[in-house]
Design an enzyme around this catalytic site. Structure first.
Site, PDB file in Angstrom:
ATOM      1  N   VAL A   1      -8.242  -3.376  -2.122  1.00 40.74           N
ATOM      2  CA  VAL A   1      -8.918  -4.651  -2.365  1.00 40.74           C
ATOM      3  C   VAL A   1      -9.958  -4.940  -1.294  1.00 40.74           C
ATOM      4  O   VAL A   1     -11.101  -5.285  -1.587  1.00 40.74           O
ATOM      5  CB  VAL A   1      -7.884  -5.802  -2.440  1.00 40.74           C
ATOM      6  CG1 VAL A   1      -8.586  -7.151  -2.437  1.00 40.74           C
ATOM      7  CG2 VAL A   1      -7.039  -5.645  -3.700  1.00 40.74           C
TER       8      VAL A   1
ATOM      9  N   THR B   1       3.749  13.842  -4.333  1.00 40.88           N
ATOM     10  CA  THR B   1       3.121  14.799  -3.422  1.00 40.88           C
ATOM     11  C   THR B   1       1.602  14.832  -3.527  1.00 40.88           C
ATOM     12  O   THR B   1       0.962  15.694  -2.928  1.00 40.88           O
ATOM     13  CB  THR B   1       3.686  16.210  -3.675  1.00 40.88           C
ATOM     14  OG1 THR B   1       3.484  16.550  -5.060  1.00 40.88           O
ATOM     15  CG2 THR B   1       5.175  16.261  -3.363  1.00 40.88           C
TER      16      THR B   1
ATOM     17  N   LYS C   1       2.504   2.099  -5.124  1.00 39.98           N
ATOM     18  CA  LYS C   1       3.210   1.555  -6.298  1.00 39.98           C
ATOM     19  C   LYS C   1       2.446   1.806  -7.580  1.00 39.98           C
ATOM     20  O   LYS C   1       3.052   2.024  -8.627  1.00 39.98           O
ATOM     21  CB  LYS C   1       3.443   0.049  -6.115  1.00 39.98           C
ATOM     22  CG  LYS C   1       4.441  -0.285  -5.019  1.00 39.98           C
ATOM     23  CD  LYS C   1       4.689  -1.783  -4.919  1.00 39.98           C
ATOM     24  CE  LYS C   1       3.476  -2.555  -4.473  1.00 39.98           C
ATOM     25  NZ  LYS C   1       3.036  -2.223  -3.093  1.00 39.98           N
TER      26      LYS C   1
ATOM     27  N   ARG D   1     -10.570  -2.498   4.098  1.00 41.28           N
ATOM     28  CA  ARG D   1     -10.280  -2.435   5.527  1.00 41.28           C
ATOM     29  C   ARG D   1      -9.447  -1.187   5.849  1.00 41.28           C
ATOM     30  O   ARG D   1      -8.557  -0.821   5.079  1.00 41.28           O
ATOM     31  CB  ARG D   1      -9.493  -3.674   5.969  1.00 41.28           C
ATOM     32  CG  ARG D   1     -10.293  -4.955   5.954  1.00 41.28           C
ATOM     33  CD  ARG D   1      -9.460  -6.133   6.425  1.00 41.28           C
ATOM     34  NE  ARG D   1      -8.421  -6.482   5.473  1.00 41.28           N
ATOM     35  CZ  ARG D   1      -7.602  -7.534   5.609  1.00 41.28           C
ATOM     36  NH1 ARG D   1      -7.705  -8.308   6.678  1.00 41.28           N
ATOM     37  NH2 ARG D   1      -6.691  -7.797   4.714  1.00 41.28           N
ATOM     38  N   PRO D   2      -9.719  -0.534   6.977  1.00 42.19           N
ATOM     39  CA  PRO D   2      -8.877   0.601   7.373  1.00 42.19           C
ATOM     40  C   PRO D   2      -7.460   0.125   7.661  1.00 42.19           C
ATOM     41  O   PRO D   2      -7.264  -0.936   8.258  1.00 42.19           O
ATOM     42  CB  PRO D   2      -9.558   1.143   8.632  1.00 42.19           C
ATOM     43  CG  PRO D   2     -10.388   0.014   9.145  1.00 42.19           C
ATOM     44  CD  PRO D   2     -10.801  -0.776   7.952  1.00 42.19           C
TER      45      PRO D   2
ATOM     46  N   GLN E   1       2.301  -6.044  -3.054  1.00 42.00           N
ATOM     47  CA  GLN E   1       2.563  -6.075  -1.611  1.00 42.00           C
ATOM     48  C   GLN E   1       3.872  -5.332  -1.295  1.00 42.00           C
ATOM     49  O   GLN E   1       4.209  -4.378  -1.983  1.00 42.00           O
ATOM     50  CB  GLN E   1       2.583  -7.514  -1.094  1.00 42.00           C
ATOM     51  CG  GLN E   1       1.220  -8.193  -1.065  1.00 42.00           C
ATOM     52  CD  GLN E   1       0.877  -8.904  -2.354  1.00 42.00           C
ATOM     53  OE1 GLN E   1       1.696  -9.557  -2.972  1.00 42.00           O
ATOM     54  NE2 GLN E   1      -0.360  -8.776  -2.780  1.00 42.00           N
TER      55      GLN E   1
ATOM     56  N   GLY F   1      -3.655  -4.424  -4.750  1.00 43.52           N
ATOM     57  CA  GLY F   1      -4.567  -3.352  -5.094  1.00 43.52           C
ATOM     58  C   GLY F   1      -3.811  -2.094  -5.452  1.00 43.52           C
ATOM     59  O   GLY F   1      -3.126  -1.519  -4.607  1.00 43.52           O
ATOM     60  N   HIS F   2      -3.887  -1.689  -6.701  1.00 42.27           N
ATOM     61  CA  HIS F   2      -3.186  -0.492  -7.157  1.00 42.27           C
ATOM     62  C   HIS F   2      -4.209   0.528  -7.657  1.00 42.27           C
ATOM     63  O   HIS F   2      -5.002   0.235  -8.552  1.00 42.27           O
ATOM     64  CB  HIS F   2      -2.197  -0.841  -8.281  1.00 42.27           C
ATOM     65  CG  HIS F   2      -1.061  -1.691  -7.814  1.00 42.27           C
ATOM     66  ND1 HIS F   2      -0.184  -2.308  -8.677  1.00 42.27           N
ATOM     67  CD2 HIS F   2      -0.658  -2.025  -6.566  1.00 42.27           C
ATOM     68  CE1 HIS F   2       0.717  -2.977  -7.975  1.00 42.27           C
ATOM     69  NE2 HIS F   2       0.440  -2.829  -6.703  1.00 42.27           N
ATOM     70  N   THR F   3      -4.201   1.697  -7.054  1.00 40.05           N
ATOM     71  CA  THR F   3      -5.135   2.755  -7.418  1.00 40.05           C
ATOM     72  C   THR F   3      -4.425   3.806  -8.252  1.00 40.05           C
ATOM     73  O   THR F   3      -3.391   4.334  -7.848  1.00 40.05           O
ATOM     74  CB  THR F   3      -5.736   3.412  -6.162  1.00 40.05           C
ATOM     75  OG1 THR F   3      -6.412   2.411  -5.395  1.00 40.05           O
ATOM     76  CG2 THR F   3      -6.723   4.502  -6.538  1.00 40.05           C
TER      77      THR F   3
ATOM     78  N   THR G   1       2.536 -12.500   3.049  1.00 38.72           N
ATOM     79  CA  THR G   1       1.859 -13.059   1.884  1.00 38.72           C
ATOM     80  C   THR G   1       2.536 -14.378   1.526  1.00 38.72           C
ATOM     81  O   THR G   1       3.469 -14.818   2.205  1.00 38.72           O
ATOM     82  CB  THR G   1       1.860 -12.058   0.718  1.00 38.72           C
ATOM     83  OG1 THR G   1       0.930 -12.493  -0.284  1.00 38.72           O
ATOM     84  CG2 THR G   1       3.250 -11.899   0.105  1.00 38.72           C
TER      85      THR G   1
ATOM     86  N   ASP H   1       0.825  -1.221   0.000  1.00 37.68           N
ATOM     87  CA  ASP H   1       0.000   0.000   0.000  1.00 37.68           C
ATOM     88  C   ASP H   1       0.856   1.267   0.000  1.00 37.68           C
ATOM     89  O   ASP H   1       0.440   2.311   0.494  1.00 37.68           O
ATOM     90  CB  ASP H   1      -0.951   0.045   1.208  1.00 37.68           C
ATOM     91  CG  ASP H   1      -1.805  -1.197   1.323  1.00 37.68           C
ATOM     92  OD1 ASP H   1      -2.445  -1.557   0.317  1.00 37.68           O
ATOM     93  OD2 ASP H   1      -1.825  -1.821   2.397  1.00 37.68           O
TER      94      ASP H   1
ATOM     95  N   LYS I   1       0.585   4.315  -8.666  1.00 40.55           N
ATOM     96  CA  LYS I   1       0.842   5.619  -9.267  1.00 40.55           C
ATOM     97  C   LYS I   1       2.247   5.696  -9.839  1.00 40.55           C
ATOM     98  O   LYS I   1       2.465   6.191 -10.948  1.00 40.55           O
ATOM     99  CB  LYS I   1       0.649   6.739  -8.246  1.00 40.55           C
ATOM    100  CG  LYS I   1       1.094   8.089  -8.826  1.00 40.55           C
ATOM    101  CD  LYS I   1       1.312   9.161  -7.801  1.00 40.55           C
ATOM    102  CE  LYS I   1       2.092  10.315  -8.437  1.00 40.55           C
ATOM    103  NZ  LYS I   1       2.105  11.522  -7.613  1.00 40.55           N
TER     104      LYS I   1
END
Length: 430
Positions: A300, A414, A16, A303-304, A224, A40-42, A239, A13, A18
């Site tokens: 994914v 940034t 990666k 969860r916080p 990960q 999970g990549h946003t 993992t 998290d 971006k």
């Protein structure tokens, strides 16, 4: 020009997606080499938010080839659903720009069922998996009973492989009090999805060798983070694959000498999802503030994320075990407005100060962070695109991080926006 491997240097998290998206403008090919759809990549591109799990991040750029390597475990239903989802967001995906390794192992519905049943049986001792079957699929691969992508094209051998696989898994499901899986039903599911997946399938190692000979730039995308590595992470809260850069070669079928530069991604603070040790965690207002400002929810799982101060000892260890040449420091803007910042420079354990993360589970749980304090900054760093835009105290914070982790900052992010990135050193230029 160097080929580049991008890996996480914390517990995942780190941003990666971006960074890989930004670097893919300089690459011709982007390769996923481990993990599964637990990643999970946003990506934030203008007013569009794209969330990827299996697809390489470079797939969103026209003209780039995305490859899913043999080190990835692939849920074919999840892959097709993800393809359709991003097509709905006007991203073109087809066999012309996506290649799936024929020797990648498949994640099947039975793997998810077993994953969830095991976690439920552990109670408070649960590991914190996503429940998507990643671990059981890797177990089958190592146990030499996996059904691989190429098996979808061998209809004569497939029934026997399904029977063999379920003889193992149904016994485990019975022991856990979970429903067994019908071999005929699973076989029918595989036969139904095979013609939808097979057009994407090819010989990845051969294609990569040809691309390398043509002088194409290849970007290897990890999932990960280093501290979730099956060997080098906070075991057993890890993992099921190797997440360090060494896996980029084995997980794609290309020699290690073909990877020229390793870029580690790290947040300007630390987060973790799920169970396991976290020496710098702040279960207080500081942690809540970091989580709110950083929008710290799993891509994914939703969860916080647990939040805490930057851990220089952990990242330095990731630099050493991962062969990291430089880092991309992300989410610096989340620290805007903090009067005081802390950096972990060691762990106190049994009256001694350690300069590494111990391997033992009890030692990891009992290690206490030793901090040094730094002045924060009131000014905003959000959207900065040059060093001149940064407060002097922010630059001092960055320089101290470089000293402690023994690696330079190559990129600085940034904001989630693609272009809000300060390039210090182009990894592809080495």
């Amino acid at each position: 020009m160097a080929n580049v491997a991008v890996v996480g240097a914390q517990w995942g998290d780190e941003g990666k997606g971006k960074i890989v998206d930004w670097l893919s403008s300089r690459a011709d090919v982007v390769v996923r080499f481990q993990g599964g759809h637990n990643a999970g990549h946003t990506l934030v591109i203008g007013n569009k938010v794209l969330k990827l799990s299996l697809l390489p991040s470079g797939i969103v750029r026209p003209g780039k080839l995305g490859i899913i390597g043999n080190g990835v475990v692939v849920d074919p239903w999840a892959l097709l659903a993800e393809i359709e989802r991003i097509r709905d967001q006007d991203v073109e995906v087809g066999p012309e720009n996506l290649l799936l390794a024929e020797n990648a192992a498949l994640i099947l519905p039975v793997h998810g069922a077993l994953d969830r049943a095991r976690e439920a049986s552990r109670g408070e001792a649960k590991i914190g998996t996503t429940g998507r079957g990643i671990g059981p699929a890797y177990e089958d691969k190592t146990g030499r009973r996996a059904i691989r992508v190429c098996d979808l094209a061998d209809d004569a051998a497939l029934p026997g492989k399904v029977e063999s696989l379920l003889a193992h898994h149904n016994a485990l499901l019975r022991a856990l009090g979970a429903d067994e899986v019908d071999p005929a039903e699973l076989l029918a599911q595989l036969r139904e999805i095979a013609p939808k997946i097979l057009p994407y399938v090819g010989v990845v190692w051969e294609r990569l060798d040809a691309l390398k000979r043509e002088g194409k730039r290849i970007l290897f995308e990890g999932a990960q983070g280093a501290m979730l590595d099956i060997d080098h992470g906070t075991y057993p809260f890890v993992t099921s694959s190797n997440t360090v850069a060494g896996q980029a070669a084995a997980g794609s079928g290309i020699g290690p000498k073909s990877i020229g530069y390793v870029l580690g991604i790290t947040k300007a603070y630390t987060t973790r999802v799920g169970s396991g040790p976290f020496p710098t965690e702040q279960e207080n207002e500081i942690g809540r503030r970091l989580g709110e400002r950083g929008h710290e929810f799993g891509t994914v799982t939703g969860r916080p994320r647990r939040c805490g101060w930057f851990d220089a000892v952990m990242v330095r260890q990731a630099v050493k075990t991962g062969g990291i040449d430089g880092i991309a420091l992300t989410k610096l803007d989340v620290l805007d407005g903090f009067k005081t910042l802390k950096i972990c420079i060691g762990y106190e354990l049994d009256g001694q100060v350690l300069q590494h993360f111990p391997a033992g589970q009890s030692a990891q749980a009992n290690a206490k962070a030793v901090y040094e304090e730094w002045d924060g900054w009131e000014e905003s760093t959000k959207g900065a695109r040059s060093w001149a835009d940064l407060p002097a105290t922010a630059i001092k914070y960055i320089r101290r991080i470089e000293e402690l982790i023994e690696a330079p900052v190559a990129l600085l992010s940034t904001s989630p926006e693609r272009d809000d990135t300060i390039l210090v050193r182009d990894p592809f230029a080495d």
